[in-house]
Design a protein around this motif. Structure first.
Motif, PDB file in Angstrom:
ATOM      1  N   GLU A  85       0.833  -1.216   0.000  1.00  0.00           N
ATOM      2  CA  GLU A  85       0.000   0.000   0.000  1.00  0.00           C
ATOM      3  C   GLU A  85       0.862   1.259   0.000  1.00  0.00           C
ATOM      4  O   GLU A  85       0.510   2.268  -0.600  1.00  0.00           O
ATOM      5  CB  GLU A  85      -0.916   0.022   1.232  1.00  0.00           C
ATOM      6  CG  GLU A  85      -2.147  -0.861   1.096  1.00  0.00           C
ATOM      7  CD  GLU A  85      -3.096  -0.776   2.300  1.00  0.00           C
ATOM      8  OE1 GLU A  85      -4.117  -1.451   2.265  1.00  0.00           O
ATOM      9  OE2 GLU A  85      -2.800  -0.044   3.280  1.00  0.00           O
TER      10      GLU A  85
ATOM     11  N   ASP B 220       0.007  -1.849 -12.743  1.00  0.00           N
ATOM     12  CA  ASP B 220      -0.928  -0.752 -12.444  1.00  0.00           C
ATOM     13  C   ASP B 220      -0.935  -0.477 -10.941  1.00  0.00           C
ATOM     14  O   ASP B 220      -0.912   0.669 -10.507  1.00  0.00           O
ATOM     15  CB  ASP B 220      -2.343  -1.092 -12.931  1.00  0.00           C
ATOM     16  CG  ASP B 220      -2.466  -0.968 -14.450  1.00  0.00           C
ATOM     17  OD1 ASP B 220      -1.540  -0.388 -15.064  1.00  0.00           O
ATOM     18  OD2 ASP B 220      -3.461  -1.457 -15.009  1.00  0.00           O
ATOM     19  N   TYR B 221      -0.968  -1.552 -10.153  1.00  0.00           N
ATOM     20  CA  TYR B 221      -0.986  -1.383  -8.693  1.00  0.00           C
ATOM     21  C   TYR B 221       0.312  -0.740  -8.227  1.00  0.00           C
ATOM     22  O   TYR B 221       0.312   0.253  -7.481  1.00  0.00           O
ATOM     23  CB  TYR B 221      -1.198  -2.739  -7.997  1.00  0.00           C
ATOM     24  CG  TYR B 221      -1.309  -2.608  -6.490  1.00  0.00           C
ATOM     25  CD1 TYR B 221      -2.560  -2.532  -5.872  1.00  0.00           C
ATOM     26  CD2 TYR B 221      -0.176  -2.538  -5.678  1.00  0.00           C
ATOM     27  CE1 TYR B 221      -2.674  -2.393  -4.500  1.00  0.00           C
ATOM     28  CE2 TYR B 221      -0.286  -2.384  -4.310  1.00  0.00           C
ATOM     29  CZ  TYR B 221      -1.530  -2.316  -3.721  1.00  0.00           C
ATOM     30  OH  TYR B 221      -1.635  -2.160  -2.351  1.00  0.00           O
TER      31      TYR B 221
ATOM     32  N   THR C  94      -0.418  -6.132 -11.954  1.00  0.00           N
ATOM     33  CA  THR C  94       0.662  -5.870 -10.995  1.00  0.00           C
ATOM     34  C   THR C  94       1.217  -4.469 -11.192  1.00  0.00           C
ATOM     35  O   THR C  94       1.382  -3.704 -10.238  1.00  0.00           O
ATOM     36  CB  THR C  94       1.831  -6.864 -11.223  1.00  0.00           C
ATOM     37  OG1 THR C  94       1.312  -8.117 -11.621  1.00  0.00           O
ATOM     38  CG2 THR C  94       2.703  -6.990  -9.994  1.00  0.00           C
TER      39      THR C  94
ATOM     40  N   ILE D  24      -4.973  -8.354  -7.468  1.00  0.00           N
ATOM     41  CA  ILE D  24      -3.677  -8.343  -6.790  1.00  0.00           C
ATOM     42  C   ILE D  24      -3.784  -8.843  -5.349  1.00  0.00           C
ATOM     43  O   ILE D  24      -2.907  -9.554  -4.860  1.00  0.00           O
ATOM     44  CB  ILE D  24      -3.023  -6.940  -6.876  1.00  0.00           C
ATOM     45  CG1 ILE D  24      -1.530  -7.028  -6.595  1.00  0.00           C
ATOM     46  CG2 ILE D  24      -3.690  -5.934  -5.958  1.00  0.00           C
ATOM     47  CD1 ILE D  24      -0.727  -7.623  -7.704  1.00  0.00           C
ATOM     48  N   GLU D  25      -4.880  -8.520  -4.665  1.00  0.00           N
ATOM     49  CA  GLU D  25      -5.015  -8.966  -3.271  1.00  0.00           C
ATOM     50  C   GLU D  25      -5.132 -10.482  -3.184  1.00  0.00           C
ATOM     51  O   GLU D  25      -4.591 -11.111  -2.271  1.00  0.00           O
ATOM     52  CB  GLU D  25      -6.236  -8.310  -2.613  1.00  0.00           C
ATOM     53  CG  GLU D  25      -6.031  -6.832  -2.338  1.00  0.00           C
ATOM     54  CD  GLU D  25      -7.134  -6.239  -1.464  1.00  0.00           C
ATOM     55  OE1 GLU D  25      -6.897  -5.168  -0.901  1.00  0.00           O
ATOM     56  OE2 GLU D  25      -8.229  -6.843  -1.365  1.00  0.00           O
TER      57      GLU D  25
ATOM     58  N   ARG E 207       1.304   3.218  -6.576  1.00  0.00           N
ATOM     59  CA  ARG E 207       1.749   3.315  -5.180  1.00  0.00           C
ATOM     60  C   ARG E 207       3.212   3.695  -5.036  1.00  0.00           C
ATOM     61  O   ARG E 207       3.654   4.050  -3.944  1.00  0.00           O
ATOM     62  CB  ARG E 207       1.555   1.943  -4.486  1.00  0.00           C
ATOM     63  CG  ARG E 207       0.142   1.398  -4.586  1.00  0.00           C
ATOM     64  CD  ARG E 207      -0.713   1.949  -3.487  1.00  0.00           C
ATOM     65  NE  ARG E 207      -2.093   1.491  -3.596  1.00  0.00           N
ATOM     66  CZ  ARG E 207      -2.955   1.557  -2.594  1.00  0.00           C
ATOM     67  NH1 ARG E 207      -2.584   2.020  -1.425  1.00  0.00           N
ATOM     68  NH2 ARG E 207      -4.196   1.160  -2.761  1.00  0.00           N
TER      69      ARG E 207
END
Lengths: 435, 193
Positions: free
Chosen positions: A115, A242-243, A240, A214-215, A247
């Motif tokens: 996160e 994009d996440y 992956t 992803i989670e 962040r």
């Protein structure tokens, strides 16, 4: 050059070598070292003892400290430990310290790391916690270490590793609505046993994996340690990246790697996810697998939805889908992994009702973001099993005494199964609730 | 590392995980503080289910509740000893309780590494399933150089697997001592690799 697996490629690169193979001992450079309130204080103690009381960490930007284990407790020793890491962070000028009682506070380290942008493809992440392997979902090498190894890294930035042989688990098909990543990984652990991947890397592949968010991929990698795995890994795709890009606040560059087509695996198993059933791990081992239908009807005293493996937003969405409009028959504890997820529970809606409202209306109790009762902890820990009761939980371990009392019986299952079971007060197949 | 380890054996089964070796609520103690290190001995093996404690019969106390040190010196176990958490507190707790060696069929990776890194105990692997051949209370003698375990109570001799690449780390007294010995770390307080 011989072809390598993703794990081998990452280790070779961090060892400054063109090539490594299973069994090779290599010294690798660390991209991130993470520690928390339980293993941080002894790690700091060894660091000071070995490098001197005035020693500085090798790179303050690469050290991340996330208090998460024993936070909301009156236990004086637990609070003393948080104070120890707080002092160390201040003295070392560590900016990645997510302190308790501040707006910086996050909660469970394995979810806080991604996160807050500390997980990137191709990197090497060490953490003083066995579930550090969760971050393999981002296409990096991530593994748990002890305090001495962590103290060595704090001083030098380096650690030695034996290159693990890789096992490959290929999932095909689209996950049916009654299954989650937890069912997949409990199936794998049931198949290979809780020592089936000892000293090995577990790589997940196939369209069934890449169809997961992803989670859910984090749930898969989180529990490789329950099979004894050194690391779990999934090569990055668009999901992956994009996440990670959203962040990666420091815009630190990273390298996307994937296994070569001819890479060698010491084991391979293919699953058709459309043929799997909801799975449960019975007391007292994560490999004590049964289908939920085999044990349905068994009486329960408590349900628990939380932890690094079962307390993510997608876990609560799944649980809320089942709990909406119903009342739980047994004590049900909801523990968001992080403050970000806790905030989402108040915001995210399902049919116009917030997730928080769904849980509270169902009669569940919601706790503060932290590891809470997943690993027992001090006796005043939220949800801790203080008596020999039966609990169904979305957490990752059910060895004797794990959630508190030595004789408590813990069943591990997906958030869907746990929610369905909370309503009935007995182990229940989520398919009965989703029809 | 002693060359001969002699003492009474305490026998456990398979998959003895770190929560059984040292339950999580004791992790508020900081083993880097000597007085707290000692406390770990008192809680070692306190979450092993009674029936699995001290095989073959079970229900054997590892030590009395108020004791810090156990009368047992060697643990004999089955497969996957030390699985679960990365807590270094697990080999520390056994060390604090007076355990000098564990003989298991094989170990969970992090426990093994932690045991070696701190040289808390000698983690031997057996070729036979000794947890079904040795009884709790038997006196055993381990010859560390010869990789042999002799059961003094029965007269039987068992081969152990050589320690291999971790032997020099254990002999040096752990990871830091070894790193200094081989010149990887300059001296005690240099702070430089």
């Amino acid at each position: 050059m011989p072809e390598m697996t993703l794990t081998e490629k990452i280790l070779a690169r961090h060892a400054g070598q063109p090539f490594v193979q299973p069994g090779d001992n290599v010294w690798v450079d660390t991209d991130i070292l993470m520690t928390h309130d339980v293993c941080g204080p002894p790690t700091i103690g060894i660091f000071k003892q070995q490098f001197g009381s005035g020693a500085k960490v090798w790179d303050p930007d690469k050290v991340v400290i996330i208090p998460d284990h024993y936070i909301f407790t009156a236990d004086a020793m637990a609070n003393r430990n948080v104070e120890t890491i707080r002092r160390f962070a201040a003295e070392q000028g560590l900016k990645h310290f997510y302190d308790v009682g501040t707006t910086q506070y996050k909660g469970v380290c394995h979810i806080a790391l991604p996160e807050e942008g500390h997980t990137r493809p191709g990197e090497v992440l060490f953490g003083t916690d066995s579930h550090t392997c969760t971050a393999g979902a981002f296409g990096e090498f991530a593994t748990g270490i002890g305090n001495t190894d962590a103290a060595f890294i704090l001083g030098t930035g380096k650690s030695w590793l034996k290159t693990p042989a890789s096992m490959r688990f290929i999932f095909h098909g689209k996950l049916p609505p009654y299954l989650m990543a937890k069912d997949l990984i409990l199936s794998v652990i049931g198949d290979i046993g809780c020592d089936g991947a000892t000293y090995r890397a577990m790589e997940f592949d196939g369209d069934g994996v890449y169809a997961l968010g992803i989670e859910e991929r984090m749930t898969l990698c989180n529990m490789v340690i329950e099979a004894g795995g050194k690391n779990g890994v999934i090569a990055p795709d668009r999901v992956t990246l994009d996440y990670v890009n959203a962040r990666n606040k420091s815009a630190k560059p990273y390298t996307v790697m994937r296994s070569d087509p001819g890479a060698k695996y010491c084991f391979e198993k293919v699953y058709d996810v459309t043929k799997l059933e909801p799975i449960i791990a019975k007391p007292h081992s994560p490999d004590n697998r049964a289908t939920v239908s085999q044990v349905k009807g068994e009486r329960l005293d408590r349900a628990y939805i939380g932890s690094c493996t079962g307390g993510k937003l997608s876990d609560f969405r799944a649980a809320a889908q089942i709990l909406k409009g119903h009342t739980v028959r047994i004590d049900t504890f909801v523990v968001p992994a992080t403050s970000e997820i806790a905030a989402s529970l108040k915001r995210e809606k399902i049919d116009g009702q917030t997730l928080e409202n769904v849980f509270l209306s169902a009669g569940a109790k919601i706790g503060e973001p932290s590891c809470a009762a997943c690993l027992g902890g001090p006796s005043d820990t939220f949800g801790r099993l203080n008596t020999p009761m039966s609990c169904i939980s979305t957490t990752n371990r059910n060895f004797p005494g794990r959630m508190g009392h030595r004789e408590a019986r813990v069943y591990l299952a997906s958030p869907l199964t746990v929610a369905a079971s909370a309503i009935a007060g007995r182990i229940t197949d989520p398919r009965e609730r989703l029809q | 590392m002693r060359t001969i380890i002699t003492g009474k054996a305490f026998v456990l089964g398979d998959n003895v995980d770190t929560d059984q070796i040292i339950p999580a609520h004791h992790l508020t103690l900081n083993p880097a503080i000597p007085e707290e290190f000692r406390e770990f001995g008192k809680h070692a093996l306190s979450s092993v289910p009674a029936a699995h404690k001290g095989l073959p019969k079970g229900h054997v106390a590892f030590h009395e509740d108020d004791e810090f040190i156990s009368a047992y010196k060697v643990i004999i176990a089955g497969k996957n000893f030390g699985c679960g958490s990365s807590r270094e507190h697990a080999p520390i707790a056994l060390n604090a309780a007076g355990i000098e060696a564990v003989v298991a069929e094989f170990y969970a990776r992090i426990f093994f590494r932690n045991a070696v890194n701190g040289a808390y105990l000698v983690p031997f692997e057996s070729t036979d399933r000794l947890c079904e051949r040795i009884c709790t209370g038997d006196t055993v003698e381990i010859n560390v150089q010869e990789n042999v375990l002799i059961n003094k109570t029965t007269g039987e001799t068992w081969r152990l697997k050589p320690l291999g690449e971790v032997a020099p780390i254990l002999e040096a007294g752990g990871l830091f001592a070894y790193a200094r010995q081989v010149g990887m770390l300059k001296n005690s307080f240099s702070g430089e690799p």
